[in-house]
Scaffold this motif. Structure first.
Motif, PDB file in Angstrom:
ATOM      1  N   ASN A  40      -1.579 -10.314   7.827  1.00  0.00           N
ATOM      2  CA  ASN A  40      -1.446 -10.083   6.392  1.00  0.00           C
ATOM      3  C   ASN A  40      -0.743 -11.259   5.704  1.00  0.00           C
ATOM      4  O   ASN A  40      -0.530 -11.233   4.494  1.00  0.00           O
ATOM      5  CB  ASN A  40      -0.636  -8.810   6.124  1.00  0.00           C
ATOM      6  CG  ASN A  40      -1.417  -7.548   6.466  1.00  0.00           C
ATOM      7  OD1 ASN A  40      -2.630  -7.594   6.605  1.00  0.00           O
ATOM      8  ND2 ASN A  40      -0.717  -6.445   6.613  1.00  0.00           N
ATOM      9  N   TRP A  43      -1.714 -13.109   2.378  1.00  0.00           N
ATOM     10  CA  TRP A  43      -1.577 -12.497   1.061  1.00  0.00           C
ATOM     11  C   TRP A  43      -0.397 -13.093   0.304  1.00  0.00           C
ATOM     12  O   TRP A  43      -0.242 -12.883  -0.878  1.00  0.00           O
ATOM     13  CB  TRP A  43      -1.299 -10.993   1.186  1.00  0.00           C
ATOM     14  CG  TRP A  43      -2.378 -10.200   1.836  1.00  0.00           C
ATOM     15  CD1 TRP A  43      -3.167 -10.584   2.873  1.00  0.00           C
ATOM     16  CD2 TRP A  43      -2.776  -8.873   1.499  1.00  0.00           C
ATOM     17  NE1 TRP A  43      -4.022  -9.571   3.199  1.00  0.00           N
ATOM     18  CE2 TRP A  43      -3.811  -8.511   2.384  1.00  0.00           C
ATOM     19  CE3 TRP A  43      -2.349  -7.954   0.543  1.00  0.00           C
ATOM     20  CZ2 TRP A  43      -4.421  -7.273   2.327  1.00  0.00           C
ATOM     21  CZ3 TRP A  43      -2.957  -6.720   0.496  1.00  0.00           C
ATOM     22  CH2 TRP A  43      -3.992  -6.377   1.381  1.00  0.00           C
ATOM     23  N   ASP A  67       5.901  -2.699   3.884  1.00  0.00           N
ATOM     24  CA  ASP A  67       5.044  -3.052   5.008  1.00  0.00           C
ATOM     25  C   ASP A  67       5.756  -2.995   6.356  1.00  0.00           C
ATOM     26  O   ASP A  67       5.164  -3.331   7.368  1.00  0.00           O
ATOM     27  CB  ASP A  67       4.470  -4.451   4.787  1.00  0.00           C
ATOM     28  CG  ASP A  67       3.465  -4.440   3.657  1.00  0.00           C
ATOM     29  OD1 ASP A  67       2.347  -3.991   3.892  1.00  0.00           O
ATOM     30  OD2 ASP A  67       3.825  -4.841   2.535  1.00  0.00           O
ATOM     31  N   LYS A  86       3.890  -9.472   3.018  1.00  0.00           N
ATOM     32  CA  LYS A  86       2.947  -9.835   1.964  1.00  0.00           C
ATOM     33  C   LYS A  86       3.653 -10.531   0.808  1.00  0.00           C
ATOM     34  O   LYS A  86       3.041 -10.793  -0.231  1.00  0.00           O
ATOM     35  CB  LYS A  86       2.228  -8.575   1.460  1.00  0.00           C
ATOM     36  CG  LYS A  86       1.300  -7.959   2.506  1.00  0.00           C
ATOM     37  CD  LYS A  86       0.762  -6.618   2.054  1.00  0.00           C
ATOM     38  CE  LYS A  86      -0.037  -5.953   3.166  1.00  0.00           C
ATOM     39  NZ  LYS A  86      -0.151  -4.500   2.953  1.00  0.00           N
TER      40      LYS A  86
ATOM     41  N   HIS B  18      -0.952  -1.576   7.266  1.00  0.00           N
ATOM     42  CA  HIS B  18      -1.919  -1.173   6.251  1.00  0.00           C
ATOM     43  C   HIS B  18      -2.254  -2.358   5.345  1.00  0.00           C
ATOM     44  O   HIS B  18      -1.553  -3.359   5.329  1.00  0.00           O
ATOM     45  CB  HIS B  18      -1.364  -0.018   5.431  1.00  0.00           C
ATOM     46  CG  HIS B  18      -0.071  -0.353   4.736  1.00  0.00           C
ATOM     47  ND1 HIS B  18      -0.029  -1.116   3.602  1.00  0.00           N
ATOM     48  CD2 HIS B  18       1.218  -0.061   5.039  1.00  0.00           C
ATOM     49  CE1 HIS B  18       1.230  -1.266   3.221  1.00  0.00           C
ATOM     50  NE2 HIS B  18       2.011  -0.643   4.082  1.00  0.00           N
ATOM     51  N   LYS B  19      -3.329  -2.207   4.582  1.00  0.00           N
ATOM     52  CA  LYS B  19      -3.754  -3.294   3.704  1.00  0.00           C
ATOM     53  C   LYS B  19      -3.468  -2.950   2.240  1.00  0.00           C
ATOM     54  O   LYS B  19      -4.229  -3.295   1.344  1.00  0.00           O
ATOM     55  CB  LYS B  19      -5.246  -3.590   3.907  1.00  0.00           C
ATOM     56  CG  LYS B  19      -5.602  -3.980   5.347  1.00  0.00           C
ATOM     57  CD  LYS B  19      -5.081  -5.355   5.716  1.00  0.00           C
ATOM     58  CE  LYS B  19      -5.451  -5.721   7.146  1.00  0.00           C
ATOM     59  NZ  LYS B  19      -4.866  -7.005   7.581  1.00  0.00           N
ATOM     60  N   GLY B  20      -2.370  -2.231   2.032  1.00  0.00           N
ATOM     61  CA  GLY B  20      -1.958  -1.899   0.669  1.00  0.00           C
ATOM     62  C   GLY B  20      -1.553  -3.157  -0.087  1.00  0.00           C
ATOM     63  O   GLY B  20      -1.155  -4.152   0.510  1.00  0.00           O
ATOM     64  N   CYS B  21      -1.630  -3.071  -1.417  1.00  0.00           N
ATOM     65  CA  CYS B  21      -1.269  -4.233  -2.223  1.00  0.00           C
ATOM     66  C   CYS B  21       0.205  -4.571  -2.009  1.00  0.00           C
ATOM     67  O   CYS B  21       1.014  -3.732  -1.645  1.00  0.00           O
ATOM     68  CB  CYS B  21      -1.499  -3.950  -3.704  1.00  0.00           C
ATOM     69  SG  CYS B  21      -3.150  -3.387  -4.080  1.00  0.00           S
TER      70      CYS B  21
END
Lengths: 108, 306
Positions: A40, A43, A67, A86, B18-21
């Motif tokens: 991730n 991002w 996260d 992220k 997870h790929k949450g914002c």
């Protein structure tokens, strides 16, 4: 700056072999929670740099990370798991001592 | 049963990867809940953000058993699972649903009502990001007055209906426990979660969950907005416990609305008149809330058996 980005437990990157034959793909998700098949980290535009020398390990940054990307290191201090972060900045905003600064990504 | 608090939260994660914002409030609520409840959990999520970002082949973000329910069926699936494990003699598993405001206040409302009526031991958590975020920010029944969405582009302060009061809707079923919480008050949320998992019957939690892309707020604002929405009086922290109503936080005077609204692009178009209308609606809501609390205090507790 608290050193290079790390990937620490409970998170682990599990690269996924991309099969070319459809039949070779498993029918169900194969990687459990705590495993990432693709990082991730891409991002992120900013990196949370922690001034660890003044940190008292209160754990609020771990609590507020959506996260689970903030983990304890061997010295009981927070550390960022690079593949999971992220770069939202919640940890920096919630740090009661303002020890986390969102800054440009450290170059390897 | 160990008490749930920030101090006793284990290091284990049951909702990661997870790929949450970036900065998502809903995922924060899920993560806290599953950390607190542990691995003895069956999770139900309807179609929506949480299912879209968690079940991404070939990877799974949930560390516990989780399934996706049809959009309208979270409550039905929850009570079905609860009935099944009761019939099989399984007592130590929490049955938890996580649904957004659209899947709770609008599309899943009859299913939720049925589930609350069936009195199974379920825990229903609505993470409220105040619109249909997964499909691109359409107005829902829980969108507050004045918020811009793609289907209410002007905000429509004077025409739009008030946000549905989900805690009172749930409490009207006479269930054991219903409460509201936010991402900005983790201790309060975890205390309510602790209470909700222990009551004998359905429990409902309505949790404020900021959505940075949908609201146009900063990605680091999830906790801060949770605090300012309570201080401005727009999100009362209330608790319905076996017929007793507690207002957990009663600000002596409300903080200026701009503290909360000004941090979000969705309220950018509001003028002075709109702000006055929102403040008046807030004051009316608080009057009604206090009247409800008094009314419940005056009523005999036996009217709402546990």
């Amino acid at each position: 700056m608290s050193g290079a980005p790390v990937t620490a437990p409970p998170c682990a990157l599990r690269p996924f072999a991309r099969e070319t034959q459809l039949a070779a793909w498993p029918a169900t998700p194969q990687a459990d929670a705590g495993q990432l098949v693709a990082s991730n980290g891409g991002w992120r535009s900013l990196w949370p740099a922690i001034a660890l020398d003044a940190c008292n390990g209160c754990g609020l940054c771990l609590l507020f990370c959506p996260d689970g990307a903030m983990v304890w290191n061997a010295h009981g201090l927070p550390e960022v798991a690079a593949d999971w972060c992220k770069g939202c900045g919640l940890c920096a905003r919630e740090c009661p001592k303002d020890l986390i600064v969102m800054q440009a990504e450290p170059t390897p | 049963m160990k008490k749930i608090s920030i101090k006793t939260l284990p290091d284990e994660e049951f909702f990661v990867g997870h790929k949450g914002c970036s900065g998502c409030g809903g995922t924060l609520i899920l993560r806290w809940t599953l950390k607190a409840l542990g691995d003895r959990c069956y999770v139900v999520v309807p179609a929506g953000c949480m299912s879209a970002i968690s079940f991404i082949y070939p990877q799974m973000a949930f560390g516990v058993n989780a399934m996706i329910a049809p959009f309208a069926a979270t409550g039905a699936v929850l009570s079905g699972i609860a009935a099944t494990i009761r019939a099989r003699g399984i007592r130590d598993v929490h049955v938890v649903g996580f649904a957004g405001d659209g899947a709770t206040a609008d599309i899943g409302l009859q299913s939720l009502s049925g589930a609350l009526d069936r009195r199974e031991r379920i825990l229903y958590i609505c993470y409220d990001n105040e619109a249909y975020m997964n499909t691109g920010v359409q107005r829902s029944g829980a969108t507050p007055r004045g918020a811009r969405t793609t289907t209410s582009p002007s905000g429509q302060v004077r025409f739009a209906a008030a946000k549905k009061d989900l805690v009172r809707i749930a409490a009207a079923h006479g269930i054991p426990y219903a409460a509201s919480a936010t991402t900005g008050h983790p201790a309060d949320f975890l205390r309510k979660l602790d209470r909700a998992r222990q009551v004998d019957g359905p429990a409902f939690l309505h949790v404020f969950a900021p959505c940075p892309p949908g609201w146009g707020c900063a990605t680091d604002a999830a906790a801060d907005l949770g605090r300012s929405v309570v201080e401005t009086g727009l999100w009362p922290l209330v608790e319905w416990d076996h017929g007793e109503v507690r207002i957990n936080r009663e600000p002596r005077s409300f903080a200026p609305l701009a503290d909360y609204l000004g941090a979000q692009a969705r309220f950018r178009a509001l003028g002075e008149e709109d702000l006055a209308a929102i403040a008046a609606a807030r004051d009316h809501h608080w009057q009604a809330l206090r009247a409800w609390a008094r009314e419940c205090a005056a009523a005999a507790p036996a009217a709402h058996p546990a």
